[in-house]
Scaffold this active site. Structure first.
Site, PDB file in Angstrom:
ATOM      1  N   SER A   1     -17.930  -6.550   6.046  1.00 47.42           N
ATOM      2  CA  SER A   1     -17.582  -5.753   7.219  1.00 47.42           C
ATOM      3  C   SER A   1     -18.361  -4.448   7.268  1.00 47.42           C
ATOM      4  O   SER A   1     -18.577  -3.784   6.243  1.00 47.42           O
ATOM      5  CB  SER A   1     -16.081  -5.443   7.204  1.00 47.42           C
ATOM      6  OG  SER A   1     -15.755  -4.499   8.201  1.00 47.42           O
ATOM      7  N   ALA A   2     -18.743  -4.057   8.473  1.00 47.73           N
ATOM      8  CA  ALA A   2     -19.403  -2.762   8.673  1.00 47.73           C
ATOM      9  C   ALA A   2     -18.489  -1.602   8.295  1.00 47.73           C
ATOM     10  O   ALA A   2     -18.969  -0.496   8.019  1.00 47.73           O
ATOM     11  CB  ALA A   2     -19.847  -2.624  10.126  1.00 47.73           C
ATOM     12  N   ASP A   3     -17.176  -1.859   8.243  1.00 43.41           N
ATOM     13  CA  ASP A   3     -16.236  -0.800   7.847  1.00 43.41           C
ATOM     14  C   ASP A   3     -16.577  -0.261   6.463  1.00 43.41           C
ATOM     15  O   ASP A   3     -16.518   0.947   6.217  1.00 43.41           O
ATOM     16  CB  ASP A   3     -14.798  -1.335   7.820  1.00 43.41           C
ATOM     17  CG  ASP A   3     -14.280  -1.768   9.176  1.00 43.41           C
ATOM     18  OD1 ASP A   3     -14.959  -1.504  10.192  1.00 43.41           O
ATOM     19  OD2 ASP A   3     -13.191  -2.364   9.224  1.00 43.41           O
TER      20      ASP A   3
ATOM     21  N   LYS B   1     -15.240  -5.307  21.246  1.00 51.06           N
ATOM     22  CA  LYS B   1     -15.007  -4.536  20.030  1.00 51.06           C
ATOM     23  C   LYS B   1     -16.272  -3.741  19.753  1.00 51.06           C
ATOM     24  O   LYS B   1     -17.375  -4.282  19.782  1.00 51.06           O
ATOM     25  CB  LYS B   1     -14.703  -5.457  18.847  1.00 51.06           C
ATOM     26  CG  LYS B   1     -13.360  -6.133  18.909  1.00 51.06           C
ATOM     27  CD  LYS B   1     -13.198  -7.154  17.796  1.00 51.06           C
ATOM     28  CE  LYS B   1     -13.129  -6.506  16.438  1.00 51.06           C
ATOM     29  NZ  LYS B   1     -12.829  -7.484  15.359  1.00 51.06           N
TER      30      LYS B   1
ATOM     31  N   GLU C   1      -7.330   4.041  16.183  1.00 55.28           N
ATOM     32  CA  GLU C   1      -8.269   3.060  16.740  1.00 55.28           C
ATOM     33  C   GLU C   1      -7.630   2.272  17.874  1.00 55.28           C
ATOM     34  O   GLU C   1      -6.427   2.333  18.081  1.00 55.28           O
ATOM     35  CB  GLU C   1      -8.774   2.120  15.641  1.00 55.28           C
ATOM     36  CG  GLU C   1      -7.661   1.498  14.822  1.00 55.28           C
ATOM     37  CD  GLU C   1      -7.632  -0.007  14.892  1.00 55.28           C
ATOM     38  OE1 GLU C   1      -7.926  -0.550  15.980  1.00 55.28           O
ATOM     39  OE2 GLU C   1      -7.292  -0.625  13.884  1.00 55.28           O
TER      40      GLU C   1
ATOM     41  N   LYS D   1      -7.340  -5.983   4.819  1.00 54.61           N
ATOM     42  CA  LYS D   1      -6.557  -7.114   5.312  1.00 54.61           C
ATOM     43  C   LYS D   1      -6.535  -8.221   4.257  1.00 54.61           C
ATOM     44  O   LYS D   1      -7.557  -8.569   3.681  1.00 54.61           O
ATOM     45  CB  LYS D   1      -7.154  -7.625   6.626  1.00 54.61           C
ATOM     46  CG  LYS D   1      -7.093  -6.594   7.749  1.00 54.61           C
ATOM     47  CD  LYS D   1      -7.700  -7.139   9.024  1.00 54.61           C
ATOM     48  CE  LYS D   1      -7.572  -6.123  10.158  1.00 54.61           C
ATOM     49  NZ  LYS D   1      -8.463  -4.953   9.982  1.00 54.61           N
TER      50      LYS D   1
ATOM     51  N   VAL E   1     -12.621   0.006  12.917  1.00 49.43           N
ATOM     52  CA  VAL E   1     -12.508   1.088  11.938  1.00 49.43           C
ATOM     53  C   VAL E   1     -13.825   1.859  11.868  1.00 49.43           C
ATOM     54  O   VAL E   1     -13.846   3.092  11.941  1.00 49.43           O
ATOM     55  CB  VAL E   1     -12.118   0.536  10.559  1.00 49.43           C
ATOM     56  CG1 VAL E   1     -12.263   1.608   9.476  1.00 49.43           C
ATOM     57  CG2 VAL E   1     -10.685   0.009  10.577  1.00 49.43           C
TER      58      VAL E   1
ATOM     59  N   ASP F   1     -20.783 -12.047   4.119  1.00 51.23           N
ATOM     60  CA  ASP F   1     -20.197 -11.478   5.341  1.00 51.23           C
ATOM     61  C   ASP F   1     -19.381 -10.248   4.964  1.00 51.23           C
ATOM     62  O   ASP F   1     -18.212 -10.335   4.598  1.00 51.23           O
ATOM     63  CB  ASP F   1     -19.313 -12.538   6.027  1.00 51.23           C
ATOM     64  CG  ASP F   1     -18.866 -12.099   7.414  1.00 51.23           C
ATOM     65  OD1 ASP F   1     -19.100 -10.930   7.775  1.00 51.23           O
ATOM     66  OD2 ASP F   1     -18.280 -12.930   8.136  1.00 51.23           O
TER      67      ASP F   1
END
Length: 302
Positions: free
Chosen positions: A140-142, A88, A25, A159, A108, A138
């Site tokens: 993440s789209a990951d 991003k 990435e 993370k 990602v 919230d």
């Protein structure tokens, strides 16, 4: 998604020869680190993949063109760009960036989408996104991409600035296999052990390659995670990181930082609060993950 892909010459050569390819990435180049750490790390990751016998393919969008295997010149231009000048790119951002001829570094999720479009199914990164602490809405789209895009991601877990138990719950809901590489608990990015058990683990590259081969044969629509602990000599302690992360997140809330801006803000604050030791850990785990991904990809072709 149906992309008009531009392949780097080294990636085309690898495809024609049957050499395994590992996707990398580019948000680490534009958002994760400052210059020159960003370009040095990106090039070191590419070299780690080569040393393992695979071909590295750094993915990004250059002036509206999706590129599979960016050149060193392109990576350096990304690395030197003013912070915020390159967007991003996740799933939602492709139409705007491509349609308007803009450049974008891939998250990602974004990397998984382009990698799948290029028939690359192994990808090395630092840590995946997840559920944000104190903000369970919230997500993440990951995590959602891992549930619907068949790419195997080699990472150091999620993370550690995130809510790791909730992140694991979402991965389970999405049907994502999570495999500990040399560990039975989820790594926590800067630290080696989150105390959260993973459902499966492997001891070495041979076992990981066997799982990758089985996953490929199943032809599922979901991604898979191999979680690799940060190298021991670069790892930070759980107690220190919990205090640092708590301080960094409170600072983000106080400054009104939201959405996609939260992660780079908090990571930057963590670097500041650890006097750069978290940056050293980040660099070490990124290179180690690239090496591990290359080794798994190569072994799975033998």
């Amino acid at each position: 998604m149906n992309f008009d892909l531009q392949f780097g010459a080294h990636v085309l050569k690898a495809k024609m020869s049957g050499q395994p390819i590992v996707a990398l990435e580019t948000t680490v180049v534009t958002h994760g680190m400052d210059y020159p750490h960003n370009i040095d790390t990106a090039l070191a990751m590419e070299q780690a993949v080569r040393d393992a016998g695979a071909c590295p393919a750094s993915l990004g969008i250059v002036d509206g063109q999706p590129v599979i295997g960016m050149s060193e010149e392109q990576l350096r231009a990304f690395a030197k760009s003013p912070r915020g000048s390159i967007a991003k790119c996740s799933r939602r951002d492709f139409p705007a960036l491509i349609g308007l001829g803009k450049s974008g570094s891939l998250t990602v999720a974004g990397t998984m989408i382009l990698a799948a479009a290029a028939s690359i199914d192994v990808f090395a990164t630092g840590g995946i996104g997840g559920v944000h602490r104190g903000h369970p809405f919230d997500v993440s789209a990951d995590l959602l991409e891992l549930g619907k895009t068949p790419v195997t991601v080699v990472c150091a877990g999620a993370k550690s600035i995130l809510d790791l138990p909730l992140t694991m719950e979402v991965l389970e809901t999405q049907g994502v296999p999570v495999i500990g590489f040399g560990c039975k608990n989820l790594p926590a990015f800067y630290t080696r052990d989150s105390s959260i058990a993973v459902p499966h683990s492997v001891a070495n590259v041979d076992e990981a390659a066997s799982i990758l081969t089985a996953w490929r044969k199943l032809l599922g629509n979901n991604g898979m995670l191999f979680t690799v602990p940060v190298p021991e000599d670069a790892a930070l302690t759980n107690d220190e990181m919990e205090k640092v992360i708590d301080t960094a997140i409170k600072a983000a809330d106080a400054d009104g930082v939201h959405g996609a801006a939260v992660t780079p803000y908090v990571l930057g604050k963590v670097v500041e609060l650890t006097n750069g030791r978290s940056l050293n850990a980040n660099i070490a785990l990124l290179i180690n993950n690239a090496k591990t991904a290359g080794e798994i990809a190569v072994r799975a072709t033998q």
